[in-house]
Design a protein around this motif. Structure first.
Motif: not given
Length: 94
Positions: A23-33, A35
Motif C-alpha cells: 500500500d505504501l509503495i503504491c501510494h508513493r508511485i502514484d504520488d511520483l507519477q 508530480r
C-alpha cells in the motif's frame, strides 16, 4: 496500518506487513507519477511541438488542447491523438 521497520527481510514479513508495504509503495508511485505529470503540464502550451510513442512508432505533432490527464495532439499527418500526459515529450521549436 502496521508500522514497517527497516532493515527487514521481505522473507521475514507477515502477510499484513507485506500488504501494508504494498500500500505504501503504491501510494508513493502514484504520488511520483502525479508530480511528473504536473511537471510536464506546467511546461506545455497550445501549439507547442511534442512527440510521443504510439503503436505505429514515434509521432510528432502540436498540442491543440490540454486536459488534466490527457493532451490532444494533432500530428503532422493531421490526425488527432488523445495522449496520456505521462507519454508526452515536449520538443523545442527550432
Amino acid at each position: 496500518m502496521h508500522e514497517i521497520r527497516f532493515p527487514m527481510r521481505i522473507d521475514d514479513m507477515s502477510l499484513d506487513q507485506l500488504l501494508a508495504l504494498n500500500d505504501l509503495i503504491c501510494h508513493r508511485i502514484d504520488d511520483l507519477q502525479a508530480r511528473q505529470e504536473m511537471a510536464v503540464l506546467s511546461r506545455l502550451t497550445l501549439g507547442q511541438a511534442v512527440s510521443f510513442e504510439s503503436r505505429e512508432g514515434q509521432v510528432f505533432g502540436r498540442v491543440i488542447k490540454i486536459n488534466r490527464k490527457t493532451v490532444l495532439v494533432q500530428s503532422e499527418d493531421h490526425r488527432q491523438w488523445k495522449v496520456a500526459v505521462a507519454l508526452i515529450q515536449p520538443l523545442r521549436d527550432v
